[in-house]
Design an enzyme around this catalytic site. Structure first.
Site, PDB file in Angstrom:
ATOM      1  N   TYR A 147      -3.556  -2.517 -10.092  1.00  0.00           N
ATOM      2  CA  TYR A 147      -3.484  -2.415  -8.629  1.00  0.00           C
ATOM      3  C   TYR A 147      -2.624  -3.549  -8.034  1.00  0.00           C
ATOM      4  O   TYR A 147      -1.735  -3.306  -7.216  1.00  0.00           O
ATOM      5  CB  TYR A 147      -4.891  -2.420  -8.033  1.00  0.00           C
ATOM      6  CG  TYR A 147      -4.885  -2.441  -6.531  1.00  0.00           C
ATOM      7  CD1 TYR A 147      -4.522  -1.307  -5.806  1.00  0.00           C
ATOM      8  CD2 TYR A 147      -5.197  -3.599  -5.828  1.00  0.00           C
ATOM      9  CE1 TYR A 147      -4.475  -1.341  -4.417  1.00  0.00           C
ATOM     10  CE2 TYR A 147      -5.161  -3.636  -4.444  1.00  0.00           C
ATOM     11  CZ  TYR A 147      -4.802  -2.507  -3.744  1.00  0.00           C
ATOM     12  OH  TYR A 147      -4.750  -2.541  -2.374  1.00  0.00           O
ATOM     13  N   TYR A 167      -3.571   3.554   7.885  1.00  0.00           N
ATOM     14  CA  TYR A 167      -4.777   2.744   8.128  1.00  0.00           C
ATOM     15  C   TYR A 167      -5.647   3.411   9.200  1.00  0.00           C
ATOM     16  O   TYR A 167      -5.634   4.634   9.323  1.00  0.00           O
ATOM     17  CB  TYR A 167      -4.394   1.305   8.517  1.00  0.00           C
ATOM     18  CG  TYR A 167      -3.514   0.619   7.500  1.00  0.00           C
ATOM     19  CD1 TYR A 167      -3.943   0.448   6.186  1.00  0.00           C
ATOM     20  CD2 TYR A 167      -2.257   0.135   7.839  1.00  0.00           C
ATOM     21  CE1 TYR A 167      -3.138  -0.198   5.252  1.00  0.00           C
ATOM     22  CE2 TYR A 167      -1.449  -0.508   6.909  1.00  0.00           C
ATOM     23  CZ  TYR A 167      -1.902  -0.662   5.618  1.00  0.00           C
ATOM     24  OH  TYR A 167      -1.114  -1.289   4.703  1.00  0.00           O
ATOM     25  N   VAL A 175       1.261  -3.612   3.922  1.00  0.00           N
ATOM     26  CA  VAL A 175       1.245  -4.889   4.648  1.00  0.00           C
ATOM     27  C   VAL A 175       2.490  -5.743   4.368  1.00  0.00           C
ATOM     28  O   VAL A 175       2.670  -6.785   4.984  1.00  0.00           O
ATOM     29  CB  VAL A 175      -0.047  -5.701   4.371  1.00  0.00           C
ATOM     30  CG1 VAL A 175      -1.276  -4.980   4.894  1.00  0.00           C
ATOM     31  CG2 VAL A 175      -0.191  -6.053   2.899  1.00  0.00           C
ATOM     32  N   SER A 178       0.791  -1.236   0.000  1.00  0.00           N
ATOM     33  CA  SER A 178       0.000   0.000   0.000  1.00  0.00           C
ATOM     34  C   SER A 178       0.820   1.281   0.000  1.00  0.00           C
ATOM     35  O   SER A 178       0.257   2.352  -0.201  1.00  0.00           O
ATOM     36  CB  SER A 178      -0.936   0.025   1.201  1.00  0.00           C
ATOM     37  OG  SER A 178      -2.085  -0.724   0.918  1.00  0.00           O
ATOM     38  N   LYS A 228       0.233   3.376  -2.912  1.00  0.00           N
ATOM     39  CA  LYS A 228      -0.987   4.180  -3.096  1.00  0.00           C
ATOM     40  C   LYS A 228      -0.701   5.676  -3.056  1.00  0.00           C
ATOM     41  O   LYS A 228      -1.346   6.460  -3.763  1.00  0.00           O
ATOM     42  CB  LYS A 228      -2.014   3.819  -2.017  1.00  0.00           C
ATOM     43  CG  LYS A 228      -2.567   2.406  -2.128  1.00  0.00           C
ATOM     44  CD  LYS A 228      -3.422   2.077  -0.900  1.00  0.00           C
ATOM     45  CE  LYS A 228      -3.978   0.651  -0.978  1.00  0.00           C
ATOM     46  NZ  LYS A 228      -4.596   0.239   0.291  1.00  0.00           N
TER      47      LYS A 228
HETATM   48  N1  GLU Z   1      -2.136  -5.609  -1.942  1.00  0.00           N
HETATM   49  C1  GLU Z   1      -2.697  -5.418  -0.636  1.00  0.00           C
HETATM   50  C2  GLU Z   1      -4.207  -5.531  -0.664  1.00  0.00           C
HETATM   51  O1  GLU Z   1      -4.840  -4.904  -1.440  1.00  0.00           O
HETATM   52  C3  GLU Z   1      -2.275  -4.092  -0.110  1.00  0.00           C
HETATM   53  C4  GLU Z   1      -2.773  -3.859   1.262  1.00  0.00           C
HETATM   54  C5  GLU Z   1      -1.927  -2.966   2.070  1.00  0.00           C
HETATM   55  O2  GLU Z   1      -0.708  -2.935   1.982  1.00  0.00           O
HETATM   56  O3  GLU Z   1      -2.540  -2.234   2.871  1.00  0.00           O
HETATM   57  O4  GLU Z   1      -4.795  -6.253   0.067  1.00  0.00           O
END
Ligand code: GLU
Length: 340
Positions: free
Chosen positions: A210, A262, A280, A85, A88
């Protein structure tokens, strides 16, 4: 262009280019901070993506890159892991440049959701994803990238993130395949976004972008440089390349500050006070505006999905060096030229 020299496991190192002749105080502090948290084995690696469950839980790397182009690393700062993430923040920055701020606000909001990253929840009034840092928002951003660049979208993302890091980043094919095969929840989010008109276009192709962006391989050192590029208003401090525009960087840092960690984002802003994004895979990138990029890697996560050692390391860094955005002792860019 590779700007970095490797740092060995369990040791501290500075980059060869540029030569770090100052900052021994910071360097020693980093070594001590790393040692302080090395024995912390709380938390667990993410296992909802099967391939992530297989990663070594023990590495702990920290790296700090300054807006003036110096690098300090300690521990496992050169161990590769998937960006997840953390990507993002960067895809948001790229997409906002593509379509502009106003159009972006129509598509993806900027409100913290208070929900888990993978929550299936949209803003009750607008039906938009709450913000670009939760999965729904990031998938909507991937849709914008697909609209703008089509099948070239992922290559464009990899290229820009590589420019931000100052070297060509790798890709973890096994993690990508694993998420592609098991990412049913993200697929559900994609179809719901399409159903409520928040995205338009082929959901599978959008999700492919994604899943791929999450599978880009970085190190803590890469994250430090990627943070430093944002700190240095979009210009990589060593390569001198303007990777992102000023306005997009400002908007990205604002959303990182309010939504990047988060459903711990409020506590993080309160305690640490550094725009940041975690993933994550165990990575966290932090940006001290005009001063530093901070990269941390340690795969054991807490209940919110943040790296346990990463949170502890950032808390100590922020308090030891007065890096909180509203810390009155932080002298801004003066700090890196005089202290580091
Ligand atoms: N690829 C992970 C998902 O979409 C990323 C989640 C994350 O790092 O928060 O579940």
């Amino acid at each position: 262009m590779d700007v970095l020299a490797g740092a060995g496991r369990g040791t501290a190192a500075t980059s060869d280019v540029p030569v770090a002749t100052e900052g021994l105080g910071l360097h020693q502090a980093l070594i001590e901070l790393h040692a302080r948290h090395l024995g912390n084995r709380r938390g667990a690696v993410a296992d909802y993506i099967p391939q992530l469950a297989t990663v070594d839980p023990d590495p702990f790397g920290l790296a700090i890159a300054t807006a003036t182009g110096k690098l300090h690393t300690v521990g496992d700062a050169e161990v590769p892991f998937t960006i997840q993430s953390v990507s993002k923040a960067y895809t948001y920055c790229i997409a906002i440049e593509m379509i502009g701020r106003e159009a972006m606000l129509q598509r993806v909001g900027v409100e913290p959701s208070g929900d888990a990253f993978n929550a299936i929840v949209f803003h009750p009034r607008t039906n938009r994803p709450f913000n670009p840092m939760v999965n729904a928002g990031a998938i909507a951003i991937a849709a914008i990238l697909y609209e703008q660049a089509g099948d070239a979208a992922f290559e464009l993302v990899l290229d820009r993130l590589s420019q931000a890091a100052g070297r060509r980043l790798g890709f973890d094919e096994a993690v990508y395949r694993s998420e592609l095969e098991t990412g049913h929840r993200n697929r559900a989010i994609g179809h719901l976004l399409r159903n409520c008109g928040a995205i338009d276009g082929p959901v599978d192709a959008i999700l492919d972008i994604y899943f791929r962006q999450c599978s880009i391989q970085v190190t803590a050192t890469d994250l430090a440089w990627m943070g430093a590029t944002l700190a240095h208003v979009g210009e990589h401090p060593v390569t001198g390349r303007q990777v992102f525009g000023l306005a997009a960087v400002r908007d990205t840092l604002a959303v990182m500050f309010t939504c990047g960690m988060y459903d711990y984002s409020g506590s993080w802003a309160f305690d640490v006070g550094i725009p940041a994004k975690s993933g994550v895979g165990g990575g966290i990138v932090g940006v001290v505006n005009r001063q530093l990029g901070i990269g941390c890697f340690s795969p054991r996560l807490d209940a919110q999905g943040n790296s346990v050692r990463g949170i502890a390391a950032f808390e100590d860094l922020a308090s030891d060096f007065g890096l909180h955005a509203f810390e009155c002792t932080n002298q801004g860019s003066l700090f890196v030229t005089t202290v580091l």
